[in-house]
Design an enzyme around this catalytic site. Structure first.
Site, mmCIF file in Angstrom:
data_model
loop_
_atom_site.group_PDB
_atom_site.id
_atom_site.type_symbol
_atom_site.label_atom_id
_atom_site.label_comp_id
_atom_site.label_asym_id
_atom_site.label_seq_id
_atom_site.Cartn_x
_atom_site.Cartn_y
_atom_site.Cartn_z
ATOM 1 C CG HIS A 189 -7.210 0.138 12.390
ATOM 2 N ND1 HIS A 189 -7.196 0.597 11.121
ATOM 3 C CD2 HIS A 189 -5.903 1.066 12.786
ATOM 4 C CE1 HIS A 189 -5.921 1.075 10.531
ATOM 5 N NE2 HIS A 189 -5.356 1.227 11.755
ATOM 6 C CD GLU A 190 -4.815 1.412 16.368
ATOM 7 O OE1 GLU A 190 -3.652 0.709 16.374
ATOM 8 O OE2 GLU A 190 -5.022 2.338 15.437
ATOM 9 C CG HIS B 9 -1.753 -1.533 13.789
ATOM 10 N ND1 HIS B 9 -0.688 -1.663 13.127
ATOM 11 C CD2 HIS B 9 -2.432 -0.795 13.951
ATOM 12 C CE1 HIS B 9 -1.097 -0.700 11.916
ATOM 13 N NE2 HIS B 9 -1.950 -0.051 12.583
ATOM 14 C CD GLU C 68 -2.788 1.235 8.518
ATOM 15 O OE1 GLU C 68 -4.168 1.622 8.489
ATOM 16 O OE2 GLU C 68 -2.261 1.486 9.477
#
Length: 503
Positions: free
Chosen positions: A267-268, A271, A297
């Site tokens: 997930h990160e 980003h 996001e």
């Protein structure tokens, strides 16, 4: 005050001023990262003072009369598309900032920095009462700031516009309505008629942190994380911080669940791809900065859900998992895929939630946050209301405040932020559909082969490289061919979970 000069001279002078502001804010970001990752526990007083000073200096530069004069000189001037976008974005920031007293900016920044330590201790001690006074103080300061910016508007709407000015709150609430209408029946079908999916990763614990870190590092290498421009650390709440030259990510480990750290890391990473995909030559300019939090996001949700939770990804990565943890050697790809997508309706933690129940976590926070900001909910009522809404939406009550209203770090810094997570999820599905339509190769085959470059390149071409050249709604339409819609997420979720649960 100096004469702004010709249009070209005024534009260059404005960009020079803004570059200083951007560099100050970038430095503050590094200090914020350090506070959450490496700063000694007793360092908060000094860090709060440092961040407060930087915010005051940045505010002073942004609201300076010379910036206003330069913007006035450029209003209506003949500019090319990129120049007009730069002026538009700086003007928006200036117009909001100039309404807010510098002393309030300093006080808010200092209180936010102090609040992080208070939140961490309150969560560790399961003591909401210890955090409540700080939370009330933060709310009051944010409301005061919002009333300076637009006294005729709801403070919550003003706060929402800080990060999502191009997706009005009415649009977000329409999306919420669509998701309630579509996801509630799907969740009921899963509960009542769905197959019982395996949870082999939970059953095979515990997992030591060092080996989990090694596995997360391997996942980043597989995905193509640029080690020269980033690093992986741990933090109480996973996050990404940085720019196109330095995009750092964090994760956290649970000894009873291997997937938690792995999915947080992916997930990160998403980003970080956004930050690293911004144009290098525009560092210090709005054209070198990311747009709305919802668009940001979408990048993390794309990589976490539309890549990291696919069968193809588990065909690729399961051998690495089994090499790090040999006791998982008996798990099949299908079992791993199903475990990574299993719905846990009794899960109380947002960042550990599955793709369907996740949005009810967001709606709960949006509803409570709005009521609290608008004065319809007292701070001491939050734990009870939180638990009641959790039970209403998901049929489960948190056993402690630490797994309830204290679980998120966000209220130690800002309000009206959670709806960006749902914007990101629905946009991720919309971008995934556009990407699969555009690419010549089969996306699942690319993932299965570990060839992620075409995916990164498509996202950079259609999203990252534009910075803030376009408003967020314009960017979405340019990238996907249509305005933001929940339709693609609904179709994706219905098809995926109907198949997974044999409905």
């Amino acid at each position: 005050m100096r004469d702004p000069g010709t249009t070209g001279e005024a534009y260059d002078a404005l960009c020079d001023r803004y570059e200083r502001i951007a560099n100050i804010e970038s430095a503050a970001g590094v200090l914020g990262w350090d506070q959450q990752v490496t700063m000694p526990d007793a360092g908060t007083p000094a860090r709060s003072a440092q961040l407060s000073t930087l915010s005051a200096v940045s505010h002073e530069y942004l609201t300076d009369d010379e910036v206003g004069a330069l913007l006035d000189r450029l209003e209506g001037a003949e500019l090319d598309g990129e120049q007009a976008a730069v002026v538009r974005e700086i003007s928006h920031e200036h117009d909001r900032a100039v309404e807010v007293p510098e002393a309030l900016v300093e006080e808010l920044t200092r209180t936010q920095s102090d609040a992080q330590e208070v939140w961490e201790e309150a969560k560790a001690d399961d003591d909401f009462e210890a955090f409540a006074p700080t939370l009330s103080e933060l709310r009051d300061l944010h409301v005061e700031r919002a009333e300076h910016i637009d006294p005729g508007e709801s403070p919550y709407v003003v706060m929402h516009e800080d990060s999502e000015r191009d997706f009005p709150l009415s649009t977000v609430e329409e999306i919420f309505d669509t998701l309630r209408e579509e996801l509630v029946p799907l969740l009921e079908d899963v509960r009542e008629r769905g197959d019982d999916l395996p949870s082999p990763f939970v059953e095979a614990g515990p997992y030591d942190a060092d080996t989990q870190m090694d596995l997360c590092q391997r996942a980043l290498d597989v995905l193509g994380y640029d080690r020269d421009r980033g690093r992986l650390d741990t933090a109480p709440h996973p996050f990404m911080s940085g720019n196109q030259f330095d995009a750092r990510i964090t994760t956290r480990f649970r000894e009873d669940d291997l997937l938690d750290a792995l999915t947080a890391t992916v997930h990160e990473f998403g980003h970080a791809t956004y930050q690293l995909g911004l144009p290098e030559e525009q560092f210090g300019s709005p054209l070198g900065q990311s747009t709305s939090s919802g668009v940001h996001e979408s990048q993390s949700r794309f990589w976490e859900n539309h890549v990291g939770r696919t069968r193809a990804f588990w065909e690729l990565f399961l051998p690495s998992v089994q090499e790090q943890f040999p006791r998982l050697s008996g798990i099949t790809v299908e079992e791993a895929y199903r475990a990574a997508n299993r719905i846990y309706p009794d899960n109380r933690i947002r960042v550990e939630a599955d793709e369907l129940t996740y949005h009810f976590h967001v709606m709960l926070r949006h509803e409570i946050g709005r009521a609290f900001v608008e004065g319809d909910l007292d701070v001491d009522e939050i734990p009870q209301v939180w638990n009641d809404k959790m039970e209403a939406y998901l049929g489960v009550r948190p056993e402690t405040d630490a797994e309830g209203c204290l679980q998120d770090i966000h209220w130690s810094s800002r309000f009206a932020a959670f709806q960006g997570y749902t914007i990101g999820s629905v946009l991720a599905a919309q971008l995934d559909a556009a990407l699969r339509r555009d690419l010549d190769a089969d996306v699942d085959d690319l993932v299965r082969e570990g060839n992620f470059q075409p995916l990164r390149e498509w996202m950079t071409e259609h999203v990252h490289r534009h910075g803030r050249r376009y408003t967020a709604d314009e960017l979405v339409e340019r990238a996907t061919g249509e305005p933001l819609t929940a339709d693609y997420f609904v179709e994706y979720a219905r098809e995926k979970y109907t198949d997974l649960y044999g409905l």
